[in-house]
Scaffold this motif. Structure first.
Motif, mmCIF file in Angstrom:
data_model
loop_
_atom_site.group_PDB
_atom_site.id
_atom_site.type_symbol
_atom_site.label_atom_id
_atom_site.label_comp_id
_atom_site.label_asym_id
_atom_site.label_seq_id
_atom_site.Cartn_x
_atom_site.Cartn_y
_atom_site.Cartn_z
ATOM 1 N N LEU A 62 14.062 28.272 -10.522
ATOM 2 C CA LEU A 62 13.994 29.693 -9.523
ATOM 3 C C LEU A 62 12.785 29.396 -8.490
ATOM 4 O O LEU A 62 13.119 29.904 -7.389
ATOM 5 N N ALA A 63 11.669 28.722 -8.684
ATOM 6 C CA ALA A 63 10.916 28.260 -7.800
ATOM 7 C C ALA A 63 11.726 27.633 -6.379
ATOM 8 O O ALA A 63 11.336 27.914 -5.209
ATOM 9 N N ALA A 64 12.461 26.673 -6.870
ATOM 10 C CA ALA A 64 13.150 25.899 -5.630
ATOM 11 C C ALA A 64 14.330 26.915 -5.152
ATOM 12 O O ALA A 64 14.659 26.634 -3.945
ATOM 13 N N LYS A 65 14.611 27.780 -5.836
ATOM 14 C CA LYS A 65 15.983 28.509 -5.344
ATOM 15 C C LYS A 65 15.350 29.647 -4.413
ATOM 16 O O LYS A 65 16.121 30.147 -3.381
ATOM 17 N N SER A 66 14.165 30.064 -4.713
ATOM 18 C CA SER A 66 13.898 31.577 -4.270
ATOM 19 C C SER A 66 13.908 31.895 -2.645
ATOM 20 O O SER A 66 14.189 32.407 -2.051
ATOM 21 N N ASN A 67 13.603 30.511 -2.060
ATOM 22 C CA ASN A 67 13.860 30.689 -0.552
ATOM 23 C C ASN A 67 15.101 29.993 0.354
ATOM 24 O O ASN A 67 15.196 30.251 1.516
ATOM 25 N N SER A 68 15.825 29.479 -0.675
ATOM 26 C CA SER A 68 16.976 28.859 0.122
ATOM 27 C C SER A 68 17.818 29.632 0.808
ATOM 28 O O SER A 68 18.813 28.938 1.469
ATOM 29 N N GLU A 69 17.904 31.087 0.720
ATOM 30 C CA GLU A 69 18.787 31.709 1.499
ATOM 31 C C GLU A 69 18.388 31.906 3.082
ATOM 32 O O GLU A 69 19.158 31.791 4.110
ATOM 33 N N PRO A 73 13.300 25.279 3.518
ATOM 34 C CA PRO A 73 12.025 24.354 3.588
ATOM 35 C C PRO A 73 12.321 22.879 3.110
ATOM 36 O O PRO A 73 13.540 22.871 2.523
ATOM 37 N N GLY A 74 11.621 21.884 3.384
ATOM 38 C CA GLY A 74 12.018 20.632 3.140
ATOM 39 C C GLY A 74 12.115 20.570 1.726
ATOM 40 O O GLY A 74 11.549 21.293 0.888
ATOM 41 N N LYS A 75 13.137 19.551 1.437
ATOM 42 C CA LYS A 75 13.362 19.143 -0.028
ATOM 43 C C LYS A 75 12.130 18.886 -0.703
ATOM 44 O O LYS A 75 11.995 19.197 -2.023
ATOM 45 N N LEU A 76 11.147 18.112 -0.021
ATOM 46 C CA LEU A 76 9.931 17.606 -0.659
ATOM 47 C C LEU A 76 9.011 18.812 -1.259
ATOM 48 O O LEU A 76 8.664 19.010 -2.438
ATOM 49 N N SER A 77 9.180 19.996 -0.135
ATOM 50 C CA SER A 77 8.042 21.067 -0.435
ATOM 51 C C SER A 77 8.911 21.931 -1.869
ATOM 52 O O SER A 77 8.266 22.555 -2.520
ATOM 53 N N LEU A 78 10.116 21.872 -1.835
ATOM 54 C CA LEU A 78 10.533 22.695 -2.775
ATOM 55 C C LEU A 78 10.632 21.950 -4.122
ATOM 56 O O LEU A 78 10.164 22.725 -5.124
ATOM 57 N N LEU A 79 10.549 20.533 -4.301
ATOM 58 C CA LEU A 79 10.104 19.970 -5.369
ATOM 59 C C LEU A 79 8.849 20.100 -5.886
ATOM 60 O O LEU A 79 8.643 20.423 -6.957
ATOM 61 N N LEU A 80 8.004 20.243 -5.055
ATOM 62 C CA LEU A 80 6.740 20.357 -5.262
ATOM 63 C C LEU A 80 6.360 21.623 -5.749
ATOM 64 O O LEU A 80 5.803 21.972 -6.879
ATOM 65 N N ALA A 81 7.159 22.572 -5.086
ATOM 66 C CA ALA A 81 7.015 24.070 -5.506
ATOM 67 C C ALA A 81 7.679 24.075 -7.119
ATOM 68 O O ALA A 81 6.953 24.600 -7.924
ATOM 69 N N GLY A 82 8.805 23.453 -7.309
ATOM 70 C CA GLY A 82 8.982 23.395 -8.725
ATOM 71 C C GLY A 82 8.129 22.823 -9.827
ATOM 72 O O GLY A 82 7.519 23.495 -10.688
ATOM 73 N N ILE A 83 7.507 21.427 -9.462
ATOM 74 C CA ILE A 83 6.329 21.101 -10.132
ATOM 75 C C ILE A 83 5.235 22.037 -10.022
ATOM 76 O O ILE A 83 4.758 22.140 -11.595
ATOM 77 N N LEU A 84 4.889 22.484 -9.409
ATOM 78 C CA LEU A 84 3.704 23.593 -9.271
ATOM 79 C C LEU A 84 3.994 24.554 -10.381
ATOM 80 O O LEU A 84 3.209 24.858 -11.307
ATOM 81 N N LEU A 142 12.546 18.938 -12.835
ATOM 82 C CA LEU A 142 13.776 18.659 -13.514
ATOM 83 C C LEU A 142 14.654 19.976 -12.830
ATOM 84 O O LEU A 142 15.554 19.940 -12.358
ATOM 85 N N GLY A 143 14.057 21.095 -13.004
ATOM 86 C CA GLY A 143 14.551 22.359 -12.875
ATOM 87 C C GLY A 143 14.993 22.250 -11.212
ATOM 88 O O GLY A 143 16.094 22.681 -10.525
ATOM 89 N N ALA A 144 13.918 22.011 -10.498
ATOM 90 C CA ALA A 144 13.962 22.025 -8.897
ATOM 91 C C ALA A 144 15.145 20.966 -8.627
ATOM 92 O O ALA A 144 16.178 21.119 -7.698
ATOM 93 N N LEU A 148 18.545 21.373 -6.107
ATOM 94 C CA LEU A 148 18.786 20.738 -5.127
ATOM 95 C C LEU A 148 20.181 19.850 -5.087
ATOM 96 O O LEU A 148 20.495 19.456 -4.221
ATOM 97 N N LEU A 149 20.582 19.899 -6.457
ATOM 98 C CA LEU A 149 21.884 18.710 -6.434
ATOM 99 C C LEU A 149 23.094 19.658 -5.779
ATOM 100 O O LEU A 149 23.237 20.675 -5.504
ATOM 101 N N PRO A 150 23.942 18.958 -5.236
ATOM 102 C CA PRO A 150 25.148 19.455 -4.749
ATOM 103 C C PRO A 150 26.125 20.152 -5.894
ATOM 104 O O PRO A 150 25.797 19.735 -7.141
ATOM 105 N N PRO A 151 26.381 21.383 -5.504
ATOM 106 C CA PRO A 151 27.276 22.305 -6.610
ATOM 107 C C PRO A 151 28.205 21.274 -7.425
ATOM 108 O O PRO A 151 28.426 21.475 -8.506
#
Lengths: 586, 275
Positions: A62-69, A73-84, A142-144, A148-151
């Motif tokens: 969800l943390a990686a998803k929340s902003n994707s509409e 943001p960069g993939k790295l920051s999404l990953l970091l958000a997930g880790i956080l 892992l969740g993030a 980020l994986l293609p559908p």
């Protein structure tokens, strides 16, 4: 740090905290510990771990998803958000672990046991307090990543893991079935399932099979659907009928294959479907909230009890088949009796008054006052089982009764009675919904005054809603009586009424398939998993809140069904029919 | 001959007299408007006719039958139907279903027939559906019968509400502000539509209306209420020149003088733009 990244991280923070709270909550109420005794994959991961870590995985996703509409943001920051967020969730568990080890909180939370702490640290105790933190971060990442994986990769992956989860949950039910059949099936059973859960091979196979199906369906599904819709009308209906036929055959042989336990669960589901369909008429169609629906259930059950019992309180020894219509009729009339005084009430007042009725019926049934008639708390026992075949005189039955034919003695046999009744009830409810009466009910639900101004007789129409709804519940009670063989006032609890209301709301108010789906979800699942039964109310509460937030129309909302039904009709009036209202020529 | 007669109808809410000893008559197949300032008791009078409210005193006679003691659904059976100031469609039912509910009193199948799917029930349902589609066509909503009523545009909702009322096959139709919230073009369409109802379906129409253009344009008779009392009655021209009416709308005093000087012929259309 720009605003967008800040937003992403503050959101990840919130989600992570929420996930942590949920995880700790699941620990404290004991779900994790109880499910810890069953494994998903043998010796690798228990179901308790699944409950513990699923929220953390979800936070990462969800943390990686929340902003994707918005702009990505960069993939790295999404990953970091997930880790956080995963780190935060895991952190909550670590804090819980440390506090629990330093202070004794078991006085308040009996489930905060050493076993639980062992599960959190994989057996390392306090020195391993860092483990949840690490696992959380890993799961968050892992969740993030999954997000980020293609559908094309993501869908089969998620479905595959859900598949493992599902098969793992049902392992305790499926395994004995397979083992009971010597030969190939037994070997398969031993290969896929261990003592407490799936084997590693079993997990791998269920993952591969389900994700394989997903892959094939996403590649081919569209063209198959297109081909079906291109079929001529006769072909389409043949397809539909053959699939219905297949389902019927499956339903027919199911109890013989599945054994008594699953049959019993399905009987309970069917009884609740019957009640649900009944309440769906009063509440879903006509909008009259009835919180004392158990009263009608009790009427059906006691009618069967009193008229067929060989026990002390049996008034007559009629056959079940003769009493079944009587039970329906009694509930029908009691529906009118209880409906009359509350005709003028609306909304909250109606709910409270009917709640009272339900309790009155239960208390009267268990009271000393009616004790000589209804057995009081001891209840009515020795209720006959239905008998199929030649029973000599259909009405009067001798003592002791001999059944020349098939006696529907246990759940495996009553299954047929319950399922057939539920199917007939669904059919009847559909017919009623699409009738003049059904439309009048819905009009009353929408706007009582306007309905009356269009000539709908409110008294008659509302009473019919109570009476017809009640008769469904009466039938349900009748089958319940003969299934259990005895009736006690204490089984007519308020909870029965609430269950029915819940399953209607979860399934979709006013929707007939919704009732079925709701009954399976709310009655079937908790019955099938012994572990759940203790948390039934928690589960209901969570289900209701989640449903209200995410799908207020229910799992199977009624409007979709309606749309599908009507789209097929032509929309032009038949020119041959001469109108009486509108002028024939414009 | 009068289709509806009200004799000394009075309706009180506590101390407030909403309708005060009102005498009223409406002939067959005419269009009559009731006008008056806000709170004049127009809608209350409608509610008394349709049985939503019971009149405290007086009697209402519809086509020879006293109806002031009947229930709302019994009045509907006699042939009075209405629409509402704020649209009150069955929002979560489709347009078609709304009209089918309107046909309720003309269908006779009972629940047993419905469960068994008897031939009579099926025949009746089919002809009811046809009738409903015909009505949809009449209000120019063909092909939109499966839309939920809440999803229809505003003007279509107004027309659908009238169609639902028509489905009861009324002899007297009460329209409560049928053009409320409409733009001039939609208003024009609605006026034509109301005239068609009378001309083609021969329904007597009683309407409450605030837009004076509509009132003066389509009504053959006008009744003016103020504080629950009938202060004037007559044709459009008579009403426009009635000093009592002008006073009720504009208040006593200098305004009347200045107004009558400017446009003595029709002060009321100007009023409607002021409101």
């Amino acid at each position: 740090m720009n605003t967008q990244t800040r937003q992403t991280f503050s959101r990840a923070l919130r989600i992570g905290l929420l996930g942590g709270i949920i995880s700790v909550f699941l620990c404290l109420v004991g779900i994790v510990e109880i499910f810890g005794q069953r494994s998903l994959v043998e010796k690798l991961i228990s179901l308790g771990h699944v409950f513990l870590f699923l929220p953390l995985l979800a936070t990462g996703y969800l943390a990686a998803k929340s902003n994707s509409e918005q702009a990505q943001p960069g993939k790295l920051s999404l990953l970091l958000a997930g880790i956080l967020s995963g780190l935060l969730g895991g952190g909550a568990l670590t804090i819980f672990l440390v506090i629990g080890n330093l202070i004794n909180i078991r006085a308040m939370f009996i489930h905060a046991s050493p076993t639980l702490y062992g599960m959190l640290t994989f057996g390392r105790g306090l020195p391993g307090a860092w483990i949840p933190l690490l696992v959380g971060a890993f799961l968050g990442a892992l969740g993030a990543v999954v997000h980020l994986l293609p559908p094309k990769v993501q869908q089969p992956l998620i479905r595959g893991f859900l598949g493992i989860l599902l098969v793992g949950l049902f392992a305790g039910l499926i395994r004995p079935l397979l083992l009971a059949r010597p030969g190939l099936l037994e070997a398969v059973g031993r290969f896929l399932f261990g003592e407490t859960g799936l084997t590693e091979a079993g997990a791998l196979i269920s993952f591969l099979v389900i994700s394989g199906i997903v892959v094939i369906w996403s590649a081919r599904g569209k063209s198959v659907q297109a081909r079906i819709s291109r079929l001529p009308r006769a072909g389409q209906s043949a397809l539909r009928w053959s699939s219905i036929g297949l389902l019927l055959v499956l339903a027919l042989i199911l109890p013989q294959f599945s054994g008594a336990f699953i049959a019993q669960v399905i009987v309970l589901i069917s009884l609740n479907i019957l009640m649900g369909l009944g309440l769906n008429i009063t509440l879903g169609f006509a909008g009259l909230l009835d919180l004392g629906f158990v009263a009608f259930f009790a009427m059906g059950a006691y009618t069967v009890g009193l008229l067929t019992s060989y026990g002390e309180y049996g008034l007559a020894h009629l056959s079940f088949w003769a009493v079944m219509p009587i039970a329906i009729f009694v509930a029908f009339m009691v529906g009118a009796f209880l409906g009359l005084p509350v005709l003028g009430m609306r909304g909250d007042y109606l709910a409270i008054a009917t709640l009272g009725f339900g309790e009155i019926v239960r208390l009267l049934a268990g009271s000393d006052f009616l004790g000589p008639l209804l057995g009081g708390p001891q209840g009515v026992i020795g209720i006959q089982k239905p008998c199929l075949g030649w029973l000599g005189p259909f009405l009067g039955v001798g003592i002791p009764r001999v059944c020349h034919g098939l006696e529907l003695g246990g759940p495996k046999e009553i299954y047929y009675l319950a399922v057939v009744c539920a199917m007939i009830a669904a059919f009847v409810a559909t017919r009623l919904r699409d009738s003049r009466l059904g439309r009048a009910w819905m009009a009353i639900r929408e706007d009582e005054d306007v309905a009356e101004a269009l000539g709908v007789n409110l008294i008659q129409t509302k009473l019919l809603a109570y009476m017809l709804g009640a008769s469904f519940a009466g039938l349900s009670g009748a089958i319940f009586g003969t299934l259990v063989g005895s009736i006690f006032a204490s089984s007519m609890q308020l909870m029965v009424s609430f269950n029915v209301v819940c399953l209607i709301i979860v399934g979709g108010m006013g929707s007939i398939p919704g009732v079925i789906v709701g009954a399976i979800a709310l009655i079937g699942l908790p019955e099938a998993f012994r572990e759940f039964s203790e948390y039934r109310l928690l589960f209901y509460g969570a289900a209701l809140i989640i449903m209200m937030l995410s799908k207020p129309g229910g799992l199977w909302p009624s409007s979709i069904v309606q749309r599908e039904l009507h789209v097929k009709e032509k929309d032009e009036p038949d020119p041959k029919v001469v109108s009486t209202i509108t002028p024939s020529a414009k | 001959m009068a289709i509806l007669t009200a004799n000394k109808v009075t309706k009180r809410f506590g101390g407030l007299v909403a309708v005060s000893s009102l005498d009223f008559e409406i002939e067959k197949k005419v269009i009559v408007s009731i006008i008056g300032p806000n709170g004049a008791g127009k809608t209350t009078f409608f509610n008394c006719i349709t049985g939503f409210e019971k009149a405290n005193e007086g009697e209402i006679i519809f086509d020879g039958t006293p109806i002031h003691r009947l229930r709302t659904d019994q009045i509907a059976h006699l042939g009075i139907s209405r629409t509402y100031q704020n649209i009150r469609l069955f929002a979560d039912m489709t347009a078609l279903e709304n009209i089918l509910v309107g046909q309720h009193i003309h269908l006779h199948s009972n629940w047993i027939g419905a469960i068994l799917g008897s031939a009579g029930t099926r025949r009746e349902e089919k002809s009811a559906l046809d009738e409903a589609r015909r009505l949809l066509q009449f209000i120019e909503l063909s092909g939109q019968g499966d839309l939920l009523a809440r999803n229809l545009p505003y003007g279509a909702q107004r027309r659908l509400e009238i169609a639902r009322a028509l489905a009861t096959r009324p002899r007297l139709l009460l329209l409560d502000e049928p053009t409320a919230g409409m733009n001039p073009h939609e208003t024009e369409e609605m006026m034509k539509f109301i005239r068609r109802l009378r001309d083609e379906l021969e329904i007597t129409i009683l309407l409450i209306e605030h837009q004076m253009r509509v009132v003066m344009g389509i009504s053959e008779r006008i009744t003016v209420l103020d504080y629950g009392v009938k202060i004037a009655e007559g044709t459009a021209v008579e009403i426009q020149n009635n000093p009592k009416v002008i006073e009720a709308y504009l208040g006593r005093g200098s305004v009347v003088g200045s107004r009558t000087k400017q446009s003595s012929a029709s002060p009321l259309p100007a009023v409607s733009t002021m409101r």
